[in-house]
Design a protein around this motif. Structure first.
Motif, PDB file in Angstrom:
ATOM      1  N   TYR A   7       5.203  12.100  -0.213  1.00 58.73           N
ATOM      2  CA  TYR A   7       5.311  10.917  -1.069  1.00 58.73           C
ATOM      3  C   TYR A   7       6.313  11.111  -2.206  1.00 58.73           C
ATOM      4  N   GLY A   8       6.354  12.311  -2.785  1.00 62.43           N
ATOM      5  CA  GLY A   8       7.207  12.541  -3.948  1.00 62.43           C
ATOM      6  C   GLY A   8       8.529  13.209  -3.652  1.00 62.43           C
ATOM      7  N   GLY A   9       8.710  13.695  -2.428  1.00 65.43           N
ATOM      8  CA  GLY A   9       9.917  14.443  -2.099  1.00 65.43           C
ATOM      9  C   GLY A   9      11.224  13.708  -2.320  1.00 65.43           C
ATOM     10  N   HIS A  64       0.846  -1.195   0.000  1.00 60.28           N
ATOM     11  CA  HIS A  64       0.000   0.000   0.000  1.00 60.28           C
ATOM     12  C   HIS A  64       0.879   1.241   0.000  1.00 60.28           C
ATOM     13  N   LEU A  65       1.688   1.389   1.032  1.00 64.78           N
ATOM     14  CA  LEU A  65       2.585   2.537   1.141  1.00 64.78           C
ATOM     15  C   LEU A  65       3.970   2.136   1.627  1.00 64.78           C
ATOM     16  N   THR A  95       0.772  12.335  -4.912  1.00 67.83           N
ATOM     17  CA  THR A  95      -0.417  11.867  -4.194  1.00 67.83           C
ATOM     18  C   THR A  95      -0.208  10.415  -3.768  1.00 67.83           C
ATOM     19  N   THR A  96      -0.849  10.025  -2.654  1.00 73.07           N
ATOM     20  CA  THR A  96      -0.654   8.674  -2.150  1.00 73.07           C
ATOM     21  C   THR A  96      -1.327   7.620  -3.019  1.00 73.07           C
ATOM     22  N   ASP A  97      -2.294   8.015  -3.829  1.00 70.49           N
ATOM     23  CA  ASP A  97      -2.988   7.045  -4.683  1.00 70.49           C
ATOM     24  C   ASP A  97      -2.247   6.786  -5.992  1.00 70.49           C
ATOM     25  N   ALA A 105      -8.743  18.538  -4.357  1.00 71.61           N
ATOM     26  CA  ALA A 105      -9.384  17.285  -3.957  1.00 71.61           C
ATOM     27  C   ALA A 105      -8.384  16.143  -3.855  1.00 71.61           C
ATOM     28  N   ASN A 106      -7.190  16.315  -4.419  1.00 71.72           N
ATOM     29  CA  ASN A 106      -6.168  15.267  -4.346  1.00 71.72           C
ATOM     30  C   ASN A 106      -5.305  15.371  -3.092  1.00 71.72           C
TER      31      ASN A 106
END
Length: 285
Positions: free
Chosen positions: A258-260, A91-92, A229-231, A177-178
Motif C-alpha cells: 500500500y505504501g511502496g 475502498h482500495l 496499512t490498508t485501513d 496486529a496491523n
C-alpha cells in the motif's frame, strides 16, 4: 464462417476504431444514466437491470458487435461503482488514468503470453527491465537487485514467506496486529507455524513488544513489517525494526503493497526510510 476482425496485425487499428467509438459512447451514456458514484437501488435493483439488459447472456444468435458492445458496456457503466466520481471514496481501487486505460488497450490487442519468450519477445524484455528498475528503487545500493511480477500483494507476501522457508526451513513468522491478513493466510498455506501477532496500540508495530518476542522465540524467525496499512496507511518504524532483526539474527520482510509507491514521490519517500534493509519487499502498483 469468415474470420472475425482481429485486433492485432496491420489491420487491427482499422478494425478497432469503430468499435472503440461505440464503447466510448456507451461509457458516456452509462455514466450519465448512473449520475453518481454508485447506481441507485441497491443489489437487487442492479442485478435485475443487468439481467434485463443482457438476457439471454449466451444467445443462440448474436446481435452484432456494435449492438452487443453498446448494450453491455452501457449496462456495466450504469451499474458501476465509479472511483473517478468526485463523491466516491474508494475502498482500495483508484480512478484509472486515461493513459493507463489506453495502454491496457495496446496490451490487450497484442495479447503477449508471458509464459515463454517466443510468445512475447518484446514484452519479456520489457518485463525484465521493469522488474530490475523497480528492484533498484527499493535496493539502490545492492549490486544486482531483482524482482518479479505476481498477481498482487497477497501472492507477493506468500512468495516472501516461501523464500524464507527455502532459506531456513519452517520459519516462525512474527507480525503485528496491523499486518495484512495475507500473512496469516500464507503461513497456513505453506504449512508454517501460526504467526506470532504483536500488539499495535498506536496503529503500528510496537518495537518493545518485538524486542521481547525476538528475545524469547527460537529461530529461524521472519519478521513481517507493514509500510502502509490498508485501513489507515500507517507505516511501521522500519529502521527500528530492522535494527532489532539484525541484532537478533531474524530475517525481515516488509509488506509495502500500500505504501511502496511513495518511493516515486520526492516529497514523501523519506517515510519509507529503512525499506532497503529488508530481505524482501512487497510492492503493489
Amino acid at each position: 464462417m469468415p474470420t472475425p476482425p482481429l485486433a492485432g496485425g496491420t489491420a487491427g487499428p482499422t478494425h478497432l476504431r469503430p468499435l472503440l467509438d461505440t464503447v466510448l459512447t456507451a461509457l458516456h451514456h452509462g455514466a450519465a444514466r448512473r449520475n453518481g458514484p454508485l447506481p441507485a437501488g441497491g443489489p437487487a435493483t442492479v442485478t435485475q437491470h443487468m439481467h434485463d439488459a443482457t438476457h439471454p447472456l449466451i444467445p443462440d444468435h448474436g446481435t452484432g458487435a456494435h449492438h452487443a458492445l453498446r448494450t453491455l458496456v452501457t449496462a456495466l457503466a450504469e451499474g458501476a461503482a465509479d472511483p473517478a466520481h468526485p463523491h466516491c471514496a474508494a475502498h482500495l481501487h483508484t480512478p484509472p488514468l486515461a493513459l493507463a486505460a489506453a495502454a491496457d488497450l495496446a496490451a490487450s490487442a497484442l495479447n503477449p503470453s508471458m509464459d515463454s519468450w517466443d510468445q512475447a519477445p518484446a514484452a519479456s524484455a520489457l518485463e525484465t527491465t521493469l522488474t530490475t528498475a523497480l528492484a533498484a528503487e527499493i535496493y539502490p545500493h545492492a549490486p544486482r537487485p531483482d524482482a518479479l511480477v505476481t498477481t498482487g500483494g497477497t501472492e507477493a507476501n506468500q512468495l516472501a514467506l516461501l523464500l524464507a522457508r527455502e532459506r531456513h526451513g519452517p520459519v516462525q513468522t512474527v507480525c503485528a496486529a496491523n499486518a495484512h491478513h495475507s500473512i496469516t493466510r500464507a503461513a497456513w498455506l505453506l504449512g508454517l507455524p501460526r504467526p506470532v501477532v504483536l500488539p499495535a496500540p498506536t496503529g503500528v508495530m510496537d518495537p518493545t513488544a518485538l524486542h521481547d518476542a525476538l528475545t524469547r522465540l527460537d529461530g529461524p524467525l521472519l519478521v513481517t513489517a507493514t509500510a502502509g496499512t490498508t485501513d489507515t496507511g500507517d507505516i511501521d518504524p522500519l529502521n527500528h525494526i530492522a535494527d532489532l532483526t539484525t541484532t537478533h539474527g531474524a530475517d525481515l520482510h516488509i509488506d509495502a503493497a500500500y505504501g511502496g509507491p511513495l518511493l516515486f514521490s520526492p516529497t514523501h519517500r523519506t517515510k519509507l526510510a529503512g525499506l532497503h534493509r529488508a530481505h524482501s519487499v512487497t510492492l503493489d502498483l
